[in-house]
Motif scaffolding. Structure first.
Motif, PDB file in Angstrom:
ATOM      1  N   LEU A  71       0.810  -1.214   0.000  1.00  0.00           N
ATOM      2  CA  LEU A  71       0.000   0.000   0.000  1.00  0.00           C
ATOM      3  C   LEU A  71       0.845   1.266   0.000  1.00  0.00           C
ATOM      4  N   THR A  72       2.122   1.146   0.342  1.00  0.00           N
ATOM      5  CA  THR A  72       3.005   2.312   0.354  1.00  0.00           C
ATOM      6  C   THR A  72       3.169   2.844  -1.067  1.00  0.00           C
ATOM      7  N   GLY A  73       2.982   4.140  -1.221  1.00  0.00           N
ATOM      8  CA  GLY A  73       3.168   4.775  -2.517  1.00  0.00           C
ATOM      9  C   GLY A  73       1.882   5.160  -3.218  1.00  0.00           C
ATOM     10  N   TYR A  74       0.746   4.670  -2.723  1.00  0.00           N
ATOM     11  CA  TYR A  74      -0.532   5.092  -3.311  1.00  0.00           C
ATOM     12  C   TYR A  74      -0.769   6.561  -2.983  1.00  0.00           C
ATOM     13  N   PRO A  75      -1.412   7.308  -3.891  1.00  0.00           N
ATOM     14  CA  PRO A  75      -1.691   8.719  -3.604  1.00  0.00           C
ATOM     15  C   PRO A  75      -2.815   8.880  -2.575  1.00  0.00           C
ATOM     16  N   VAL A  76      -2.830  10.024  -1.916  1.00  0.00           N
ATOM     17  CA  VAL A  76      -3.891  10.358  -0.968  1.00  0.00           C
ATOM     18  C   VAL A  76      -5.231  10.303  -1.700  1.00  0.00           C
ATOM     19  N   GLY A  77      -6.235   9.715  -1.043  1.00  0.00           N
ATOM     20  CA  GLY A  77      -7.555   9.573  -1.633  1.00  0.00           C
ATOM     21  C   GLY A  77      -7.826   8.189  -2.194  1.00  0.00           C
ATOM     22  N   THR A  78      -6.784   7.353  -2.351  1.00  0.00           N
ATOM     23  CA  THR A  78      -6.958   5.992  -2.864  1.00  0.00           C
ATOM     24  C   THR A  78      -7.766   5.170  -1.866  1.00  0.00           C
ATOM     25  N   VAL A  79      -8.701   4.357  -2.367  1.00  0.00           N
ATOM     26  CA  VAL A  79      -9.532   3.490  -1.543  1.00  0.00           C
ATOM     27  C   VAL A  79      -9.291   2.043  -1.982  1.00  0.00           C
ATOM     28  N   VAL A  80      -9.041   1.141  -1.020  1.00  0.00           N
ATOM     29  CA  VAL A  80      -8.838  -0.284  -1.313  1.00  0.00           C
ATOM     30  C   VAL A  80      -9.581  -1.125  -0.286  1.00  0.00           C
ATOM     31  N   ASN A  81      -9.873  -2.367  -0.663  1.00  0.00           N
ATOM     32  CA  ASN A  81     -10.485  -3.337   0.245  1.00  0.00           C
ATOM     33  C   ASN A  81      -9.406  -4.276   0.760  1.00  0.00           C
ATOM     34  N   VAL A  82      -9.368  -4.473   2.089  1.00  0.00           N
ATOM     35  CA  VAL A  82      -8.371  -5.339   2.711  1.00  0.00           C
ATOM     36  C   VAL A  82      -9.034  -6.208   3.778  1.00  0.00           C
ATOM     37  N   CYS A  83      -8.346  -7.277   4.155  1.00  0.00           N
ATOM     38  CA  CYS A  83      -8.835  -8.127   5.239  1.00  0.00           C
ATOM     39  C   CYS A  83      -8.566  -7.446   6.578  1.00  0.00           C
ATOM     40  N   ALA A  84      -9.420  -7.697   7.541  1.00  0.00           N
ATOM     41  CA  ALA A  84      -9.269  -7.104   8.872  1.00  0.00           C
ATOM     42  C   ALA A  84      -8.301  -7.903   9.743  1.00  0.00           C
ATOM     43  N   SER A  85      -7.537  -8.810   9.143  1.00  0.00           N
ATOM     44  CA  SER A  85      -6.574  -9.620   9.900  1.00  0.00           C
ATOM     45  C   SER A  85      -5.298  -8.858  10.212  1.00  0.00           C
ATOM     46  N   SER A  86      -5.089  -7.723   9.572  1.00  0.00           N
ATOM     47  CA  SER A  86      -3.951  -6.855   9.902  1.00  0.00           C
ATOM     48  C   SER A  86      -4.467  -5.419   9.962  1.00  0.00           C
ATOM     49  N   LEU A  87      -3.850  -4.626  10.795  1.00  0.00           N
ATOM     50  CA  LEU A  87      -4.278  -3.230  10.939  1.00  0.00           C
ATOM     51  C   LEU A  87      -3.915  -2.429   9.697  1.00  0.00           C
ATOM     52  N   PRO A  88      -4.690  -1.423   9.363  1.00  0.00           N
ATOM     53  CA  PRO A  88      -4.325  -0.571   8.226  1.00  0.00           C
ATOM     54  C   PRO A  88      -2.975   0.114   8.499  1.00  0.00           C
ATOM     55  N   PRO A  89      -2.146   0.250   7.470  1.00  0.00           N
ATOM     56  CA  PRO A  89      -0.855   0.920   7.653  1.00  0.00           C
ATOM     57  C   PRO A  89      -1.027   2.384   8.025  1.00  0.00           C
ATOM     58  N   ALA A  90       0.039   2.994   8.493  1.00  0.00           N
ATOM     59  CA  ALA A  90       0.020   4.423   8.827  1.00  0.00           C
ATOM     60  C   ALA A  90      -0.390   5.213   7.595  1.00  0.00           C
ATOM     61  N   GLY A  91      -1.253   6.192   7.791  1.00  0.00           N
ATOM     62  CA  GLY A  91      -1.722   7.028   6.701  1.00  0.00           C
ATOM     63  C   GLY A  91      -3.001   6.533   6.064  1.00  0.00           C
ATOM     64  N   TRP A  92      -3.505   5.389   6.526  1.00  0.00           N
ATOM     65  CA  TRP A  92      -4.741   4.816   5.997  1.00  0.00           C
ATOM     66  C   TRP A  92      -5.786   4.793   7.091  1.00  0.00           C
ATOM     67  N   GLN A  93      -7.044   5.006   6.728  1.00  0.00           N
ATOM     68  CA  GLN A  93      -8.137   5.061   7.692  1.00  0.00           C
ATOM     69  C   GLN A  93      -9.281   4.165   7.224  1.00  0.00           C
ATOM     70  N   GLU A  94      -9.897   3.450   8.172  1.00  0.00           N
ATOM     71  CA  GLU A  94     -11.040   2.590   7.856  1.00  0.00           C
ATOM     72  C   GLU A  94     -12.229   3.455   7.455  1.00  0.00           C
ATOM     73  N   VAL A  95     -12.854   3.102   6.327  1.00  0.00           N
ATOM     74  CA  VAL A  95     -14.039   3.809   5.838  1.00  0.00           C
ATOM     75  C   VAL A  95     -15.294   3.008   6.164  1.00  0.00           C
ATOM     76  N   SER A  96     -15.225   1.688   5.943  1.00  0.00           N
ATOM     77  CA  SER A  96     -16.373   0.819   6.223  1.00  0.00           C
ATOM     78  C   SER A  96     -15.883  -0.599   6.492  1.00  0.00           C
ATOM     79  N   ALA A  97     -16.763  -1.413   7.083  1.00  0.00           N
ATOM     80  CA  ALA A  97     -16.458  -2.808   7.367  1.00  0.00           C
ATOM     81  C   ALA A  97     -17.511  -3.681   6.704  1.00  0.00           C
ATOM     82  N   PHE A  98     -17.095  -4.867   6.238  1.00  0.00           N
ATOM     83  CA  PHE A  98     -18.012  -5.779   5.561  1.00  0.00           C
ATOM     84  C   PHE A  98     -17.466  -7.206   5.627  1.00  0.00           C
TER      85      PHE A  98
END
Length: 122
Positions: A71-98
């Motif tokens: 995820l390092t290197g993506y521009p600000v505003g990028t949205v991705v879906n990830v598993c909740a088995s690891s915490l989001p990296p620094a600079g990323w914020q949870e938007v929704s859970a599913f």
């Protein structure tokens, strides 16, 4: 014999760690790597899929392999879906859970939220 086995195990683990670090060190944003689940997800990466594979051991029904995404290197505003088995990296914020069937990291079936949509905020 035990000493030889311990040395071989240590060398094998060291080689695996070096391979993972060399693979992850030169990854571009969005690149993925499959590793055994007993390896920690490095900083700047997030788990995106789980499954069971005999190459990472057998004998259980627990998912034992995972795919991680850089995820390092993506521009600000990028949205991705990830598993909740690891915490989001620094600079990323949870938007929704599913719930996602690809993110089941336990043998116990559950339809509880196990995935996040995260957004790069800085």
């Amino acid at each position: 014999m035990t000493r030889l086995r311990n040395v071989a195990l240590t060398l094998g683990c060291t080689a695996a760690a070096l391979t993972l670090s060399m693979t992850t060190a030169h990854a571009a944003p969005g690149d993925t790597v499959a590793i055994c689940a007993n390896s920690l997800t490095p900083s700047g990466w997030a788990d995106v899929q789980w499954w069971n594979d005999y190459s990472c051991g057998s004998g259980t029904f627990n998912p034992n392999m995972k795919r991680m995404m850089q995820l390092t290197g993506y521009p600000v505003g990028t949205v991705v879906n990830v598993c909740a088995s690891s915490l989001p990296p620094a600079g990323w914020q949870e938007v929704s859970a599913f719930y996602s069937s690809g993110c089941r990291y336990s043998a116990v079936p559950s339809f509880n939220n196990n995935s996040w949509q995260i957004k790069r905020v800085y």
